[in-house]
Design an enzyme around this catalytic site. Structure first.
Site, short mmCIF file in Angstrom:
data_model
loop_
_atom_site.label_atom_id
_atom_site.label_comp_id
_atom_site.label_asym_id
_atom_site.label_seq_id
_atom_site.Cartn_x
_atom_site.Cartn_y
_atom_site.Cartn_z
N ASP A 100 0.83 -1.20 0.00
CA ASP A 100 0.00 0.00 0.00
C ASP A 100 0.87 1.25 0.00
O ASP A 100 0.66 2.18 -0.78
CB ASP A 100 -0.96 -0.01 1.21
CG ASP A 100 -0.27 -0.35 2.53
OD1 ASP A 100 0.97 -0.55 2.54
OD2 ASP A 100 -0.97 -0.43 3.55
N ASP A 103 7.44 3.66 3.40
CA ASP A 103 7.91 4.80 4.17
C ASP A 103 9.41 4.61 4.43
O ASP A 103 10.23 4.99 3.59
CB ASP A 103 7.08 4.89 5.46
CG ASP A 103 7.47 6.06 6.33
OD1 ASP A 103 8.12 6.99 5.82
OD2 ASP A 103 7.11 6.07 7.52
N LYS A 131 6.62 7.28 0.05
CA LYS A 131 7.03 8.48 0.79
C LYS A 131 8.57 8.47 0.83
O LYS A 131 9.15 8.04 1.82
CB LYS A 131 6.47 8.43 2.22
CG LYS A 131 4.97 8.48 2.30
CD LYS A 131 4.47 8.92 3.67
CE LYS A 131 4.62 7.86 4.73
NZ LYS A 131 3.87 8.18 5.99
P1 5GP Z 1 7.90 0.98 6.12
O1 5GP Z 1 8.45 -0.30 6.65
O2 5GP Z 1 8.24 1.25 4.68
O3 5GP Z 1 8.28 2.14 7.00
O4 5GP Z 1 6.34 0.92 6.29
C1 5GP Z 1 5.51 0.20 5.50
C2 5GP Z 1 4.18 -0.03 6.20
O5 5GP Z 1 3.96 0.97 7.20
C3 5GP Z 1 3.02 0.12 5.26
O6 5GP Z 1 2.67 -1.10 4.70
C4 5GP Z 1 1.94 0.66 6.16
O7 5GP Z 1 1.27 -0.40 6.79
C5 5GP Z 1 2.67 1.46 7.20
N1 5GP Z 1 2.70 2.91 6.88
C6 5GP Z 1 3.74 3.67 6.46
N2 5GP Z 1 3.38 4.95 6.27
C7 5GP Z 1 2.07 5.01 6.57
C8 5GP Z 1 1.09 6.07 6.53
O8 5GP Z 1 1.32 7.22 6.18
N3 5GP Z 1 -0.18 5.71 6.89
C9 5GP Z 1 -0.52 4.45 7.28
N4 5GP Z 1 -1.78 4.25 7.59
N5 5GP Z 1 0.36 3.44 7.31
C10 5GP Z 1 1.63 3.71 6.96
#
Ligand code: 5GP
Length: 181
Positions: A100, A103, A131
């Site tokens: 989805d 980040d 992001k």
């Molecule tokens: P990462 O490991 O890349 O930091 O995070 C990935 C996961 O973090 C995504 O699949 C999602 O579940 C959650 N996540 C990251 N940013 C957001 C955001 O802005 N909103 C929400 N609801 N979930 C996020």
């Protein structure tokens, strides 16, 4: 369409998401023509995106789901844990992860390492939202990206805040008052 009272503004509308899914599916269908990739959705957030995307993929695919956790509320915990594994053997297969949002990239970085060690032939990522400012790892470069957004916490179209808002048909910015209560 009525805006949810906890949402400050819509960042990506339902119509924009639907047309982006068609565009991404077209590229994926061209790239995987003649192959049968395993399209793996990361639960739970990727469910609406995967459903919309796969309707428009024209090559043969298999699907599966992986449930990993790294977030607690609005902050990444930095720890990735497989809560529910896939049931398909990925040895010598082409794997396409459906996310989805990316980040820090930490979740996918860990997941990709695991799937490389399982012997996947190729591993690519399609994400609806990226992001890039939030990235803390260098080895996560999704091949297919729907939208780049600034470093704000968003909800909707699968994305939650404490398990709520996943059913919104758009991606929106949550009011600060909701998580600063
Ligand atoms: P990462 O490991 O890349 O930091 O995070 C990935 C996961 O973090 C995504 O699949 C999602 O579940 C959650 N996540 C990251 N940013 C957001 C955001 O802005 N909103 C929400 N609801 N979930 C996020």
């Amino acid at each position: 369409m009525t805006l949810h009272p906890d949402v400050e503004k819509v960042l990506i509308s339902q119509e924009e998401i639907e047309s982006k899914c068609k565009e991404l599916a077209k590229k994926i269908s061209e790239d995987y023509a003649g192959k049968i990739p395993i399209v793996i959705g990361l639960l739970k957030g990727a469910v609406p995106f995967m459903a919309e995307l796969m309707k428009h993929i024209t090559c043969s695919i298999q699907i599966d789901f992986l449930d990993v956790s790294s977030y607690d509320g609005v902050k990444s915990t930095g720890k990735v844990h497989i809560r529910r594994d896939i049931v398909t053997d990925v040895l010598n297969r082409d794997v396409l992860f459906v996310e989805d949002i990316i980040d820090t990239g930490l979740t996918l970085s860990e997941v990709m390492k695991e799937f490389k060690s399982r012997g996947a032939r190729s591993i690519e990522v399609v994400t609806l939202v990226d992001k890039p400012e939030g990235r803390t790892v260098s080895d996560v470069t999704p091949k297919y990206i729907g939208y780049y957004i600034p470093n704000k916490f968003v909800v909707g179209f699968g994305l939650d805040y404490n398990e709520i808002y996943r059913n919104l048909p758009y991606i929106g910015i949550l009011k600060r008052s909701v998580y600063e209560k």
